[in-house]
Structure formats: C-alpha cells, structure tokens
Design a protein around this motif. Structure first.
Motif, PDB file in Angstrom:
ATOM      1  N   LYS A   1       0.234  -0.706  -0.094  1.00 48.78           N
ATOM      2  CA  LYS A   1       1.456   0.191  -0.303  1.00 48.78           C
ATOM      3  C   LYS A   1       2.004   0.114  -0.568  1.00 48.78           C
ATOM      4  O   LYS A   1       2.732   0.704  -2.064  1.00 48.78           O
ATOM      5  N   LEU A   2       3.101  -1.828  -2.348  1.00 47.49           N
ATOM      6  CA  LEU A   2       4.323  -1.614  -2.644  1.00 47.49           C
ATOM      7  C   LEU A   2       3.027  -0.975  -3.982  1.00 47.49           C
ATOM      8  O   LEU A   2       4.312  -1.132  -5.092  1.00 47.49           O
ATOM      9  N   ASN A   3       1.889  -1.249  -4.636  1.00 49.57           N
ATOM     10  CA  ASN A   3       1.198  -0.947  -5.338  1.00 49.57           C
ATOM     11  C   ASN A   3       0.877   0.609  -5.317  1.00 49.57           C
ATOM     12  O   ASN A   3      -0.048   0.843  -6.517  1.00 49.57           O
ATOM     13  N   SER A   4       0.358   1.374  -5.199  1.00 47.01           N
ATOM     14  CA  SER A   4      -0.031   2.624  -4.731  1.00 47.01           C
ATOM     15  C   SER A   4      -1.096   2.676  -4.370  1.00 47.01           C
ATOM     16  O   SER A   4      -2.162   3.531  -5.160  1.00 47.01           O
ATOM     17  N   ILE A   5      -1.492   1.708  -3.681  1.00 45.65           N
ATOM     18  CA  ILE A   5      -3.369   1.876  -4.173  1.00 45.65           C
ATOM     19  C   ILE A   5      -4.094   2.654  -2.205  1.00 45.65           C
ATOM     20  O   ILE A   5      -4.272   1.728  -1.945  1.00 45.65           O
TER      21      ILE A   5
END
Length: 291
Positions: A113-117
């Motif tokens: 989520k933090l890295n938009s994966i």
C-alpha cells in the motif's frame, strides 16, 4: 484460497516457464541461480521456486522465500519485499499457524500500500479475507473483499493486465464473496456473486477456476434443496477436474454429487459416486479436509 496464491510469481518474473510444474524445471532454475547476479530477476527466481515447492516441499519453499526477502531488502526492491512477505505468510497459512500468517500478510499489504503496488496488495487482502472467513468473521471478510473489488475497479493497469494473465483476479474476489455469503446462509446472494465469478472465468477461459465456481454453485443449489441443479453443476466441475487431474477436488466433488443423490433417494447412484470419491482418496492418499 485455492490456486489464487500461484499468480504471485507472475508479478515477480516473466519467465516463460514460470508455471511449469515439474522437477526438471526446478532443478534447472536452481542451477541458474548459482550464476545469476544479485538482481530483481534473481528475486523473481526465488519466488518462482517458492511457488513450485510450496506444497511438495514447504520447508525448502520457505527458505527460498526468505532468500527473496533478504535480497529484496538489499536491493531496496519494494515489490520483492512485499511479495516475499506474502509467500512467507502462505507457508504459515498452509501450516495452520494463523497468527504468523496474518502477521506476514499484513506486513506485505502495508508495504504494498505504501508503495502503490496494487496487485500485491490485492493478494494480501485476499489471503486476509480467507483467514477471516475461516475464523467465522464473515462481515470482516466481506469488508476486505469489497476493498479489493474497489481497488481493482479503480486501477486501469490491472484491468489491462487481464489480457496477459491466465485468470481473472476480480473473478476470484466474487467467488470468495459467494463462498462467504453461502456460509452466512444468504443463498441467493451467494448464487449471484458466484455466477459473477463464473462469467469472469468463462470470459478469460480459465477452466480450472471455472470448475471451482461450478462446484461452489453446486454447493449453493444443494443448500437451496435444488438437488438436480446441484448435480448438473457438480458434474460439469467434476469433468474439468478429471481433465486437469485435480484429484483432491475430484474426490470432493464426487462426494458432493453422492450427497445430492441421497437427498433424491437414488441410493444406487449415490453409492457409485461415494465409491468413486473413496477410490480417489485411497489411490492418491488424500488426507486434507475438503473445502
């Protein structure tokens, strides 16, 4: 969560052999790892080996997932870090160590989520929803599934990806949603959601997942008392499982058909399918409970 976790390797590696299920491939890839540099492709190869071995040799599979995690951290490769946490979570899930599984799934989901994966986030959420479902926390499970469906709907890249992968991700979400509603006793809603899943699997020509949806439709119709309809769906699923030599689900589906014939008081046919199920269980030493 049947078969869903196997897609994770596609996101990590584009090798044309990524889904080959044979010892020769595993041996070849193991040799290749000895000469491959420490890069993201090596992370993908570790992930592939984990997927190949997660059921036949789970301890070795865990070693490869840990190697993938270690190398990903060294490379600051966030996709690898998130996916490796999911793979370790799969190990504990299959060991029924639910607290450990949730820890790694949540960790993978947070990093994703933090890295938009988004794709890896969907994998993690699907696994967490399955855990909540298995724990009887049906409303929590539904909330997680709906988050995944919303993630999918908002991500055009994932929609485009469906033309390149062997089965449809959102179909798996609708299938899980149908299963949860079945367990809650909401049979008509379960029927609607599972039919949604079936349509997706038919569109993407994913036969084995189509069989899973058909089997679930058989379960729903059986719960509704529509035994003839249940038999029809279950037979269609059984034919696909036989074609793909999926012995575990062959035995489960044959037993399901037998139960329907008991309800219809057709004891001869019921006996035929029960014997078929027992023969498969005995021949292939199936000891895990059906789902």
């Amino acid at each position: 969560m049947k078969k869903f976790v196997l897609l994770c390797v596609i996101y990590l590696s584009i090798s044309e052999f990524a889904l080959a299920q044979n010892k020769k491939y595993v041996d070849s890839l193991t040799q290749l790892l000895k000469i491959r540099p420490d890069d993201t492709l090596k992370v993908g190869d570790y992930g592939t080996l984990h997927e190949q071995l997660m059921f036949s040799n789970p301890e070795l599979a865990l070693e490869y997932a840990k190697k993938a995690l270690k190398l990903s951290k060294e490379l600051n490769y966030n996709t690898g870090i998130a996916s490796s946490n999911l793979q370790i979570g799969n190990y504990y899930y299959n060991k029924n160590s639910i607290d450990s599984a949730k820890y790694y799934y949540n960790k993978g989901s947070k990093i994703a989520k933090l890295n938009s994966i988004t794709l890896v986030q969907i994998f993690a959420n699907h696994s967490l929803a399955s855990i909540e479902k298995d724990s009887g926390n049906y409303n929590e499970a539904i909330d997680i599934v709906m988050r995944n469906i919303n993630l999918y709907d908002k991500n055009q890249q994932l929609k485009a990806l469906h033309n390149k992968i062997p089965f449809n991700l959102i179909g798996a979400e609708y299938e899980l949603l149908g299963e949860i509603q079945l367990l809650k006793g909401n049979y008509n809603i379960a029927l609607k959601e599972t039919l949604n899943a079936l349509r997706f699997f038919e569109q993407t020509k994913d036969e084995i997942r189509k069989a899973d949806a058909l089997k679930q439709l058989g379960n729903i119709e059986k719960a509704l008392g529509n035994n003839e309809s249940s038999i029809q769906y279950s037979r269609e699923a059984l034919n696909i499982y036989e074609k793909h030599e999926d012995f575990f689900y062959q035995s489960s589906t044959a037993n399901q058909i037998g139960e329907n014939y008991i309800k219809l008081k057709n004891y001869n046919k019921a006996e035929t399918y029960f014997k078929k199920s027992l023969k498969i269980i005995s021949r292939h030493k199936i000891i895990k409970g059906w789902s």
